[in-house]
Design a protein around this motif. Structure first.
Motif, short mmCIF file in Angstrom:
data_model
loop_
_atom_site.label_atom_id
_atom_site.label_comp_id
_atom_site.label_asym_id
_atom_site.label_seq_id
_atom_site.Cartn_x
_atom_site.Cartn_y
_atom_site.Cartn_z
N ASN A 156 0.82 -1.22 0.00
CA ASN A 156 0.00 0.00 0.00
C ASN A 156 0.86 1.27 0.00
OD1 ASN A 156 -2.43 -1.49 0.06
ND2 ASN A 156 -2.28 -1.71 2.29
N ASP A 157 1.90 1.25 -0.83
CA ASP A 157 2.82 2.39 -1.00
C ASP A 157 3.61 2.71 0.26
OD1 ASP A 157 2.00 2.63 -3.59
OD2 ASP A 157 0.54 4.21 -3.18
N ASN A 158 3.70 1.76 1.19
CA ASN A 158 4.49 1.99 2.40
C ASN A 158 5.97 1.67 2.22
OD1 ASN A 158 2.46 2.88 4.28
ND2 ASN A 158 1.62 0.80 4.20
N LEU A 159 6.30 0.92 1.17
CA LEU A 159 7.69 0.55 0.91
C LEU A 159 8.06 0.95 -0.52
CD1 LEU A 159 10.37 -0.84 1.64
CD2 LEU A 159 9.35 -3.00 0.82
N ASP A 160 9.01 1.85 -0.64
CA ASP A 160 9.53 2.27 -1.94
C ASP A 160 10.81 1.48 -2.20
OD1 ASP A 160 10.16 3.50 -4.27
OD2 ASP A 160 10.29 5.53 -3.48
N LEU A 161 10.75 0.50 -3.10
CA LEU A 161 11.83 -0.46 -3.31
C LEU A 161 12.61 -0.15 -4.58
CD1 LEU A 161 13.18 -3.19 -2.46
CD2 LEU A 161 11.53 -4.30 -4.00
N LYS A 162 13.94 -0.29 -4.49
CA LYS A 162 14.83 -0.18 -5.65
C LYS A 162 15.92 -1.23 -5.50
CE LYS A 162 17.92 2.99 -8.15
NZ LYS A 162 18.52 4.36 -8.18
N THR A 163 15.96 -2.19 -6.41
CA THR A 163 16.93 -3.27 -6.34
C THR A 163 17.40 -3.65 -7.74
OG1 THR A 163 17.34 -5.51 -5.52
CG2 THR A 163 15.13 -5.04 -6.36
N GLY A 164 18.66 -4.09 -7.84
CA GLY A 164 19.17 -4.46 -9.15
C GLY A 164 20.66 -4.72 -9.12
N PHE A 165 21.25 -4.74 -10.33
CA PHE A 165 22.65 -5.04 -10.51
C PHE A 165 23.35 -3.82 -11.14
CE2 PHE A 165 20.46 -9.07 -10.53
CZ PHE A 165 21.25 -9.86 -9.71
N VAL A 166 24.57 -3.57 -10.67
CA VAL A 166 25.34 -2.42 -11.13
C VAL A 166 26.70 -2.90 -11.63
CG1 VAL A 166 26.27 -0.15 -10.57
CG2 VAL A 166 24.22 -0.98 -9.39
N LEU A 167 27.04 -2.52 -12.85
CA LEU A 167 28.33 -2.86 -13.45
C LEU A 167 29.25 -1.65 -13.40
CD1 LEU A 167 30.19 -4.76 -15.12
CD2 LEU A 167 29.15 -3.75 -17.17
N HIS A 168 30.45 -1.85 -12.84
CA HIS A 168 31.48 -0.82 -12.81
C HIS A 168 32.61 -1.27 -13.75
CE1 HIS A 168 29.85 1.00 -9.03
NE2 HIS A 168 29.43 -0.24 -8.87
#
Length: 240
Positions: A156-168
């Motif tokens: 219910n919009d209580n958790l703003d999630l951002k997840t993934g993979f990052v290449l350097h």
């Protein structure tokens, strides 16, 4: 939207050994920025400055040109820069106190890109550098940090999630060492997994698994970068 600046700096050194003398040096520069907002989604940028560094009787020019575009799906900021400052690296060979390695004028392109489609987000910050008349020194030819993320608002919009993979990725680089002079550092990369969640716009939980593939590499000679490691934490703003 124009802006202008002037900067000056000076330092003094007093030497008592082996002979007493004073060393006073001054550096200064002036620059102008111009930002043209053609539309709310599109703009142009121009910046230039003139630098007079320490111990120099010549002024050097720096120029930067750029364009920016954005809408609800894409944000792109592309810039080109030119640096006329032809610097040198001093090396004491014992033959001539003025011995040094000279490297050429520096040019480059930089791109900051964001692309958002559905719940997928692509973010990339990349740069490409090249020299007009000689090889690069102390600057990788190409480097990028590019991530592909899943973003969503859950519970219910209580958790703003951002997840993934990052290449350097860092390209080859010429670096000076006291042991072997200038050596070429090979290109390197690492892949990270990241997860961050903001709870009710108050608390943040994050988890980071760095160098997932366990790649052994170094950016500075003789100083290996960390292998696999995990970071996690929790932040909470109590009185905001």
């Amino acid at each position: 939207i124009p802006s202008i600046y002037y900067k000056t700096s000076t330092y003094k050194k007093n030497y008592s050994q082996p002979t007493a003398y004073n060393d006073d040096q001054t550096s200064h520069g002036i620059g102008v920025d111009l930002l043209f907002k053609i539309k709310s989604s599109f703009g142009l940028y121009f910046g230039t400055s003139v630098l007079n560094p320490y111990n120099s009787s010549k002024d050097y020019a720096l120029i930067e040109l750029g364009t920016r575009y954005q809408n609800e799906f894409v944000f792109a900021d592309l810039k080109y820069f030119y640096n006329e400052y032809n610097y040198g690296f001093y090396i004491d060979t014992g033959l001539d106190i003025n011995d040094y390695i000279r490297f050429g004028y520096l040019n480059g392109l930089g791109l900051n890109l964001k692309f958002n489609y559905w719940k997928l987000l692509l973010e990339s910050n990349s740069s490409y550098s090249f020299s007009v008349d000689d090889k690069l020194f102390g600057v990788p030819e190409f480097q990028t940090q590019t991530g592909l993320y899943y973003t969503s608002k859950l519970f219910n919009d209580n958790l703003d999630l951002k997840t993934g993979f990052v290449l350097h990725y860092t390209g080859t680089n010429n670096v000076f060492t006291n042991e072997h002079g200038v050596i070429e550092v090979p290109s390197s990369y690492k892949l990270d997994f990241t997860l961050a969640g903001e709870i009710q716009k108050t608390a943040i939980v994050y988890f980071l698994f760095q160098n997932l593939l366990g790649n052994d590499y170094y950016i500075t000679p003789y100083y290996p970068m960390p292998t696999r490691n995990i970071r996690f934490g929790f932040a909470w703003e109590l009185f905001n």
